[in-house]
Design an enzyme around this catalytic site. Structure first.
Site, PDB file in Angstrom:
ATOM      1  N   GLY A  70       6.433 -11.185  21.282  1.00 54.55           N
ATOM      2  CA  GLY A  70       7.254 -11.506  20.115  1.00 54.55           C
ATOM      3  C   GLY A  70       8.688 -11.074  20.328  1.00 54.55           C
ATOM      4  N   ALA A  75      10.259  -7.621  13.947  1.00 57.13           N
ATOM      5  CA  ALA A  75       9.259  -6.574  14.173  1.00 57.13           C
ATOM      6  C   ALA A  75       9.299  -6.104  15.625  1.00 57.13           C
ATOM      7  CB  ALA A  75       7.870  -7.080  13.807  1.00 57.13           C
ATOM      8  N   LYS A  98      14.783  -6.679   4.619  1.00 56.34           N
ATOM      9  CA  LYS A  98      15.197  -5.662   5.607  1.00 56.34           C
ATOM     10  C   LYS A  98      16.588  -5.922   6.186  1.00 56.34           C
ATOM     11  CE  LYS A  98      10.546  -4.185   6.890  1.00 56.34           C
ATOM     12  NZ  LYS A  98       9.604  -3.875   7.977  1.00 56.34           N
ATOM     13  N   LYS A 111       0.828  -1.209   0.000  1.00 55.37           N
ATOM     14  CA  LYS A 111       0.000   0.000   0.000  1.00 55.37           C
ATOM     15  C   LYS A 111       0.864   1.260   0.000  1.00 55.37           C
ATOM     16  CE  LYS A 111      -3.940  -2.111   2.279  1.00 55.37           C
ATOM     17  NZ  LYS A 111      -4.058  -2.921   1.084  1.00 55.37           N
ATOM     18  N   SER A 112       2.183   1.098   0.067  1.00 54.00           N
ATOM     19  CA  SER A 112       3.056   2.279   0.177  1.00 54.00           C
ATOM     20  C   SER A 112       2.881   3.262  -0.979  1.00 54.00           C
ATOM     21  CB  SER A 112       4.520   1.844   0.304  1.00 54.00           C
ATOM     22  OG  SER A 112       4.699   1.193   1.538  1.00 54.00           O
ATOM     23  N   ASN A 149      14.339  -0.332   6.968  1.00 55.76           N
ATOM     24  CA  ASN A 149      13.139  -0.266   6.109  1.00 55.76           C
ATOM     25  C   ASN A 149      13.148   0.976   5.217  1.00 55.76           C
ATOM     26  OD1 ASN A 149      12.409   1.852   7.823  1.00 55.76           O
ATOM     27  ND2 ASN A 149      10.244   1.313   7.738  1.00 55.76           N
ATOM     28  N   ASN A 173       7.694 -14.191  24.684  1.00 52.23           N
ATOM     29  CA  ASN A 173       7.774 -14.857  23.382  1.00 52.23           C
ATOM     30  C   ASN A 173       7.529 -16.350  23.542  1.00 52.23           C
ATOM     31  OD1 ASN A 173       8.281 -14.600  20.548  1.00 52.23           O
ATOM     32  ND2 ASN A 173      10.209 -15.686  20.853  1.00 52.23           N
TER      33      ASN A 173
HETATM   34  P1  ATR Z   1       8.990 -10.640  12.008  1.00 51.79           P
HETATM   35  O1  ATR Z   1      10.000 -10.028  11.088  1.00 51.79           O
HETATM   36  O2  ATR Z   1       7.563 -10.489  11.576  1.00 51.79           O
HETATM   37  O3  ATR Z   1       9.198 -10.238  13.428  1.00 51.79           O
HETATM   38  P2  ATR Z   1      10.218 -13.147  12.670  1.00 51.79           P
HETATM   39  O4  ATR Z   1      11.528 -12.463  12.912  1.00 51.79           O
HETATM   40  O5  ATR Z   1      10.196 -14.446  11.957  1.00 51.79           O
HETATM   41  O6  ATR Z   1       9.227 -12.214  11.879  1.00 51.79           O
HETATM   42  O7  ATR Z   1       9.502 -13.328  14.098  1.00 51.79           O
HETATM   43  C1  ATR Z   1       8.213 -13.843  14.210  1.00 51.79           C
HETATM   44  C2  ATR Z   1       7.754 -13.706  15.674  1.00 51.79           C
HETATM   45  O8  ATR Z   1       6.399 -14.127  15.778  1.00 51.79           O
HETATM   46  C3  ATR Z   1       8.528 -14.568  16.649  1.00 51.79           C
HETATM   47  O9  ATR Z   1       8.541 -13.926  17.915  1.00 51.79           O
HETATM   48  C4  ATR Z   1       7.672 -15.848  16.695  1.00 51.79           C
HETATM   49  O10 ATR Z   1       7.840 -16.624  17.876  1.00 51.79           O
HETATM   50  P3  ATR Z   1       9.062 -17.704  17.974  1.00 51.79           P
HETATM   51  O11 ATR Z   1      10.286 -16.884  18.243  1.00 51.79           O
HETATM   52  O12 ATR Z   1       8.666 -18.575  19.101  1.00 51.79           O
HETATM   53  O13 ATR Z   1       9.080 -18.410  16.645  1.00 51.79           O
HETATM   54  C5  ATR Z   1       6.304 -15.231  16.678  1.00 51.79           C
HETATM   55  N1  ATR Z   1       5.222 -16.120  16.217  1.00 51.79           N
HETATM   56  C6  ATR Z   1       4.962 -16.495  14.936  1.00 51.79           C
HETATM   57  N2  ATR Z   1       3.856 -17.258  14.882  1.00 51.79           N
HETATM   58  C7  ATR Z   1       3.398 -17.372  16.166  1.00 51.79           C
HETATM   59  C8  ATR Z   1       2.273 -18.020  16.769  1.00 51.79           C
HETATM   60  N3  ATR Z   1       1.408 -18.736  16.033  1.00 51.79           N
HETATM   61  N4  ATR Z   1       2.111 -17.903  18.109  1.00 51.79           N
HETATM   62  C9  ATR Z   1       2.978 -17.185  18.846  1.00 51.79           C
HETATM   63  N5  ATR Z   1       4.067 -16.553  18.344  1.00 51.79           N
HETATM   64  C10 ATR Z   1       4.265 -16.640  17.018  1.00 51.79           C
END
Ligand code: ATR
Length: 275
Positions: free
Chosen positions: A129, A133, A68, A18-19, A89, A153
């Site tokens: 998380g 992000a 990124k 959407k940017s 970004n 997390n």
């Molecule tokens: P992003 O760049 O979106 O942060 P990422 O670096 O792959 O992507 O990180 C994804 C995050 O979402 C992680 O904290 C992941 O938890 P894990 O470290 O345990 O993998 C979390 N995550 C993804 N799917 C999840 C789910 N279904 N329930 C809980 N945490 C989830």
């Protein structure tokens, strides 16, 4: 009129971004003479695509999934917030310098503070998380002087690593697993990618009640599972569309030195999303 300065968003895939809609509105509003396009880079061709864009007069790029980290490596200079985020970004091309910045975290903070009207100073923040992000928002949160910051997390070791990396300032950051969380937070930020697969972190319902703001970094036509759960238990909710518009505004400022008014653009984007 001179030809417009060229900007783009680079990613793979990129058709959904959407940017361009956001930046076209910012440019019209601030009367900046620029163009903004979508740039699809091959998965193994990020740096080459950026260099070609620069050779053809490109002035700056937004960088999205999955580039990124490569953008971070390509930059020849980094802002403090990009360095802390470990990801870039926003790229700005100044002669031979490739400046790498990260506007995601400040975008989220501006959305919470300015758009939602919730000051973060003195607040108790829970960040869910520990991926890219989540990492990107920690420094901008700390700059708001919250009373407490806890990172939770699914893989708890990653929460501890992040907490350790950012501790050492005036605030000690806690880390724990979802199941250990107790009700003591004013703001709960979902920085996991669970919403992208219609899932949510396994959280105690007692965290959510009136007085709590639950904000997801993900957005969609419908509220995410996390937002639905939070709302069912009485919390106020917000999705990631405001963060998207605010990070774009900050990138626009990095490139042009002009701050667009985000409110009408967020309203237009919301209408487009719901259409
Ligand atoms: P992003 O760049 O979106 O942060 P990422 O670096 O792959 O992507 O990180 C994804 C995050 O979402 C992680 O904290 C992941 O938890 P894990 O470290 O345990 O993998 C979390 N995550 C993804 N799917 C999840 C789910 N279904 N329930 C809980 N945490 C989830």
């Amino acid at each position: 009129m001179t030809s417009p300065d060229r900007y783009a968003v680079i990613g793979n895939p990129i058709a959904h971004s959407k940017s361009p809609e956001i930046h076209a509105r910012f440019a019209a509003q601030t009367k900046q003479n620029l163009s903004y396009e979508r740039l699809l880079a091959p998965l193994d061709g990020f740096a080459a695509t950026v260099r070609e864009f620069i050779a053809h007069g490109g002035r700056g790029l937004n960088v999205t999934v999955p580039f990124k980290l490569e953008a971070f490596d390509l930059a020849t200079a980094l802002t403090k917030r990009a360095d802390a985020a470990g990801a870039v970004n926003t790229l700005r091309f100044d002669g031979d310098v490739i400046l790498g910045d990260n506007t995601d975290g400040v975008g989220l903070v501006n959305d919470i503070v300015a758009n939602a009207g919730v000051p973060l100073t003195g607040k108790r923040i829970l960040l869910l998380g520990a991926g890219g992000a989540a990492r990107g928002v920690i420094l901008p949160f700390l700059e708001q002087s919250p009373a407490a910051l806890t990172i939770a997390n699914r893989t708890v070791g990653k929460a501890f690593e992040l907490a350790q990396r950012f501790s050492g300032g005036s605030l000690a950051i806690d880390a724990c697993a979802f199941g250990e969380l107790e009700d003591r937070f004013d703001l709960i930020v979902n920085g996991t990618s669970a919403g992208l697969s219609d899932d949510m972190p396994a959280l105690p319902a007692s965290l959510f009640h009136p007085g709590v703001l639950a904000i997801d970094m993900v957005y969609g036509k419908q509220p995410t599972r996390f937002m639905q759960f939070a709302a069912q238990h009485g919390a106020a909710t917000r999705d990631g569309l405001g963060m998207l518009v605010e990070q774009a505004a900050e990138s626009f400022f990095v490139w042009r030195g002009v701050r667009p008014d985000t409110a009408p653009v967020l309203a237009a984007l919301r209408a487009l999303l719901q259409a």
